[in-house]
Design a protein around this motif. Structure first.
Motif, mmCIF file in Angstrom:
data_model
loop_
_atom_site.group_PDB
_atom_site.id
_atom_site.type_symbol
_atom_site.label_atom_id
_atom_site.label_comp_id
_atom_site.label_asym_id
_atom_site.label_seq_id
_atom_site.Cartn_x
_atom_site.Cartn_y
_atom_site.Cartn_z
ATOM 1 N N ALA A 10 25.726 43.420 45.702
ATOM 2 C CA ALA A 10 25.350 44.363 44.640
ATOM 3 C C ALA A 10 25.426 45.797 45.140
ATOM 4 O O ALA A 10 25.902 46.698 44.436
ATOM 5 C CB ALA A 10 23.949 44.041 44.131
ATOM 6 N N LEU A 11 24.969 46.024 46.366
ATOM 7 C CA LEU A 11 25.011 47.361 46.937
ATOM 8 C C LEU A 11 26.449 47.811 47.186
ATOM 9 O O LEU A 11 26.780 48.991 47.012
ATOM 10 C CB LEU A 11 24.212 47.397 48.243
ATOM 11 N N VAL A 12 27.302 46.891 47.588
ATOM 12 C CA VAL A 12 28.724 47.209 47.780
ATOM 13 C C VAL A 12 29.334 47.699 46.468
ATOM 14 O O VAL A 12 30.093 48.668 46.442
ATOM 15 C CB VAL A 12 29.494 45.979 48.314
ATOM 16 N N THR A 24 36.300 49.057 36.112
ATOM 17 C CA THR A 24 36.195 47.795 35.376
ATOM 18 C C THR A 24 35.802 46.690 36.354
ATOM 19 O O THR A 24 36.017 46.819 37.574
ATOM 20 C CB THR A 24 37.530 47.422 34.719
ATOM 21 N N PRO A 25 35.258 45.587 35.846
ATOM 22 C CA PRO A 25 34.938 44.467 36.736
ATOM 23 C C PRO A 25 36.168 43.973 37.503
ATOM 24 O O PRO A 25 36.071 43.627 38.685
ATOM 25 C CB PRO A 25 34.409 43.394 35.773
ATOM 26 N N ALA A 26 37.328 43.963 36.838
ATOM 27 C CA ALA A 26 38.551 43.506 37.513
ATOM 28 C C ALA A 26 38.915 44.428 38.669
ATOM 29 O O ALA A 26 39.294 43.962 39.760
ATOM 30 C CB ALA A 26 39.704 43.442 36.508
ATOM 31 N N GLU A 27 38.789 45.737 38.458
ATOM 32 C CA GLU A 27 39.094 46.695 39.519
ATOM 33 C C GLU A 27 38.132 46.540 40.690
ATOM 34 O O GLU A 27 38.534 46.623 41.859
ATOM 35 C CB GLU A 27 39.027 48.120 38.964
ATOM 36 N N THR A 32 36.890 44.959 46.228
ATOM 37 C CA THR A 32 35.891 44.404 47.148
ATOM 38 C C THR A 32 36.236 43.006 47.655
ATOM 39 O O THR A 32 35.616 42.527 48.607
ATOM 40 C CB THR A 32 34.519 44.343 46.463
ATOM 41 N N GLY A 33 37.204 42.349 46.984
ATOM 42 C CA GLY A 33 37.543 40.989 47.372
ATOM 43 C C GLY A 33 36.568 39.954 46.867
ATOM 44 O O GLY A 33 36.614 38.782 47.277
ATOM 45 N N MET A 34 35.669 40.354 45.966
ATOM 46 C CA MET A 34 34.702 39.416 45.396
ATOM 47 C C MET A 34 35.322 38.638 44.238
ATOM 48 O O MET A 34 36.247 39.113 43.567
ATOM 49 C CB MET A 34 33.461 40.157 44.881
ATOM 50 N N ASN A 35 34.765 37.466 43.995
ATOM 51 C CA ASN A 35 35.138 36.675 42.825
ATOM 52 C C ASN A 35 34.765 37.432 41.556
ATOM 53 O O ASN A 35 33.696 38.028 41.477
ATOM 54 C CB ASN A 35 34.415 35.326 42.874
ATOM 55 N N ARG A 36 35.648 37.404 40.542
ATOM 56 C CA ARG A 36 35.400 38.182 39.335
ATOM 57 C C ARG A 36 34.142 37.720 38.604
ATOM 58 O O ARG A 36 33.414 38.539 38.042
ATOM 59 C CB ARG A 36 36.601 38.105 38.392
#
Length: 238
Positions: A10-12, A24-27, A32-36
């Motif tokens: 969350a902090l990232v 956007t969430p996709a961006e 960050t390499g996180m799962n959408r």
């Protein structure tokens, strides 16, 4: 040191939005390499607490962070802003106050000069390595010797940094150009509290076009830093 993976993620996201603006969430997922799906869930949680808000399909920093930021070093910022406002009117240039966070410095207060159409400015919360920029060097050079050497040793060129810091101490101020932003010159001095500990740096930043005689501002800047120190001491005594 054990950390919470979810809290760290969350902090990232917050730091990414702070550095790059609304996303956007996709961006954010790509950056960050996180799962959408994880990004969507974290953003929904942050939005529910007011840390972000949705603007169209993008997420931007929310009011909760502004409330928290207002509580960061309130005494130092309030005292310094009075002095900085006066000095900005006299110099017609931008004044910046920075504090240290481990091996980085963060800009916590800024007063922009209004006389010139072209002026140098940074964003509040902007951070950079303490070994770069006038603000960072003015803080680092006047820390205790052991702490100074420890931070210098973390760099790729500790000997060069050590020599540079010795030059800053000899002058009493740091001068840099084009280190953080091309076309910007910075001149900074340390700011101490009532006990003599370095707590911040005060810098004047100008565009390249107004650099002739730039170092002439050093005595005036040092006087302003001393005034902040005295005001801080008075506030502590009160």
């Amino acid at each position: 040191m054990e950390i919470s993976k979810t809290a760290d993620q969350a902090l990232v996201l917050l730091l990414r939005i702070a550095d790059q603006g609304a996303r956007t969430p996709a961006e954010l997922a790509r950056a960050t390499g996180m799962n959408r799906t994880v990004v969507h869930r974290l953003l929904a949680t942050l939005q529910g607490r007011g840390f972000v808000f949705k603007r169209g399909d993008r997420y931007a920093l929310g009011a909760a962070l502004m409330r928290m930021a207002g509580q960061f070093e309130p005494e130092l910022r309030a005292v310094a802003r009075t002095v900085m406002t006066d000095l900005a009117e006299r110099l017609h240039e931008t004044l910046v106050l920075a504090v240290r966070e481990d091996d980085q410095v963060v800009i916590v207060e800024q007063v922009a000069g209004s006389h010139h159409l072209v002026r140098a400015q940074y964003e509040l919360g902007y951070r950079h390595p303490i070994t770069l920029g006038a603000s960072g060097l003015a803080l680092l050079a006047f820390l205790g010797e052991q702490e100074r050497e420890t931070l210098a040793a973390r760099t790729e060129e500790p000997e060069r940094i050590t020599r540079r810091l010795a030059e800053v101490r000899a002058l009493g101020y740091a001068v840099t150009h084009d280190e953080l932003r091309v076309g910007a010159y910075g001149l900074a001095v340390p700011v101490r509290d009532g006990d003599g500990e370095v707590v911040a740096s005060l810098a004047v930043i100008v565009p390249t076009t107004r650099t002739p005689g730039f170092t002439d501002h050093a005595p005036t800047l040092a006087e302003a830093a001393e005034r902040i120190t005295k005001l801080l001491a008075g506030a502590t005594e009160a």
